[in-house]
Design a protein around this motif. Structure first.
Motif, PDB file in Angstrom:
ATOM      1  N   LEU A  10      -1.681  -9.315   1.350  1.00 46.13           N
ATOM      2  CA  LEU A  10      -1.682  -7.872   1.596  1.00 46.13           C
ATOM      3  C   LEU A  10      -0.278  -7.337   1.331  1.00 46.13           C
ATOM      4  O   LEU A  10       0.706  -7.873   1.851  1.00 46.13           O
ATOM      5  N   VAL A  11      -0.200  -6.297   0.523  1.00 43.42           N
ATOM      6  CA  VAL A  11       1.094  -5.716   0.173  1.00 43.42           C
ATOM      7  C   VAL A  11       0.943  -4.217   0.076  1.00 43.42           C
ATOM      8  O   VAL A  11      -0.147  -3.706  -0.240  1.00 43.42           O
ATOM      9  N   GLY A  15       4.794  -2.715  -4.087  1.00 40.54           N
ATOM     10  CA  GLY A  15       5.286  -4.060  -3.807  1.00 40.54           C
ATOM     11  C   GLY A  15       4.945  -5.045  -4.896  1.00 40.54           C
ATOM     12  O   GLY A  15       4.385  -4.687  -5.943  1.00 40.54           O
ATOM     13  N   SER A  16       5.279  -6.311  -4.631  1.00 41.32           N
ATOM     14  CA  SER A  16       5.091  -7.365  -5.617  1.00 41.32           C
ATOM     15  C   SER A  16       4.434  -8.590  -4.996  1.00 41.32           C
ATOM     16  O   SER A  16       4.579  -8.844  -3.795  1.00 41.32           O
ATOM     17  N   LEU A  17       3.742  -9.330  -5.817  1.00 42.19           N
ATOM     18  CA  LEU A  17       3.180 -10.632  -5.468  1.00 42.19           C
ATOM     19  C   LEU A  17       3.257 -11.529  -6.686  1.00 42.19           C
ATOM     20  O   LEU A  17       3.233 -11.037  -7.826  1.00 42.19           O
ATOM     21  N   ASN A  85       4.139  -6.689 -10.263  1.00 43.46           N
ATOM     22  CA  ASN A  85       5.088  -5.730  -9.709  1.00 43.46           C
ATOM     23  C   ASN A  85       4.488  -4.333  -9.695  1.00 43.46           C
ATOM     24  O   ASN A  85       3.489  -4.077 -10.371  1.00 43.46           O
ATOM     25  N   SER A  86       5.099  -3.454  -8.950  1.00 45.00           N
ATOM     26  CA  SER A  86       4.637  -2.059  -8.868  1.00 45.00           C
ATOM     27  C   SER A  86       3.136  -1.996  -8.614  1.00 45.00           C
ATOM     28  O   SER A  86       2.398  -1.260  -9.292  1.00 45.00           O
ATOM     29  N   LEU A  87       2.697  -2.751  -7.650  1.00 42.92           N
ATOM     30  CA  LEU A  87       1.261  -2.832  -7.369  1.00 42.92           C
ATOM     31  C   LEU A  87       0.711  -1.506  -6.888  1.00 42.92           C
ATOM     32  O   LEU A  87       1.395  -0.723  -6.204  1.00 42.92           O
ATOM     33  N   THR A 123      -4.750  -7.477  -1.860  1.00 44.35           N
ATOM     34  CA  THR A 123      -5.057  -6.176  -1.271  1.00 44.35           C
ATOM     35  C   THR A 123      -3.798  -5.335  -1.267  1.00 44.35           C
ATOM     36  O   THR A 123      -2.771  -5.753  -0.725  1.00 44.35           O
ATOM     37  N   VAL A 124      -3.883  -4.165  -1.875  1.00 43.91           N
ATOM     38  CA  VAL A 124      -2.739  -3.260  -1.956  1.00 43.91           C
ATOM     39  C   VAL A 124      -3.060  -2.017  -1.149  1.00 43.91           C
ATOM     40  O   VAL A 124      -4.014  -1.296  -1.467  1.00 43.91           O
ATOM     41  N   SER A 125      -2.283  -1.776  -0.132  1.00 50.86           N
ATOM     42  CA  SER A 125      -2.514  -0.613   0.726  1.00 50.86           C
ATOM     43  C   SER A 125      -1.697   0.578   0.230  1.00 50.86           C
ATOM     44  O   SER A 125      -0.610   0.421  -0.317  1.00 50.86           O
ATOM     45  N   SER A 126      -2.242   1.746   0.460  1.00 54.01           N
ATOM     46  CA  SER A 126      -1.567   2.969  -0.014  1.00 54.01           C
ATOM     47  C   SER A 126      -0.599   3.489   1.033  1.00 54.01           C
ATOM     48  O   SER A 126      -0.582   3.057   2.172  1.00 54.01           O
TER      49      SER A 126
END
Length: 126
Positions: A10-11, A15-17, A85-87, A123-126
């Motif tokens: 979760l990011v 963010g980045s993963l 990057n820049s998710l 999972t990318v949260s806003s």
């Protein structure tokens, strides 16, 4: 080839993963490596691919991730990576790695891949 995908999580947006796809005890230097993703209610879609040995350093990306994602491989470690990057929230999906020996022209077709990892949730949260 048995593949193990890892690195999801979760990011927050922006963010980045980094995802990893390993083939313990096996070598896939002669395989193209690919990443796909599948969001709920949607079909599995191509994300990125990197060519096998003999194709130089060829890579290919979906338009939606160009400039943000980078695929790479470490052949001595039998591992393919996906740096994200820049998710964005729309990147949320289960990400799958896969390998294939098909012609490079077909690397965006998930049906052409012969071995798949188990999937890792991003999972990318806003």
């Amino acid at each position: 080839v048995q593949l193990q995908a890892s690195g999801g999580g979760l990011v927050q947006a922006g963010g980045s993963l980094r995802l990893s796809c390993a083939a313990p005890g096996r070598t896939f230097i002669n395989f193209h490596g690919g990443w796909f993703r599948q969001a709920p209610g949607k079909e599995r879609e191509f994300v990125a691919a990197i060519a096998r040995s003999g194709y130089g350093s060829s890579t290919r990306y979906a338009d939606s991730v160009k400039g943000r994602f980078t695929i790479s491989r470490d052949n001595p470690k039998n591992t393919v990576y996906l740096q994200m990057n820049s998710l964005k929230p729309e990147d949320t999906a289960v990400y799958y790695c896969a390998v294939t020996q098909i012609l490079w022209a077909y690397v965006e077709d998930p049906g052409r891949y012969t071995s798949w990892g188990q999937g890792t949730q991003v999972t990318v949260s806003s």
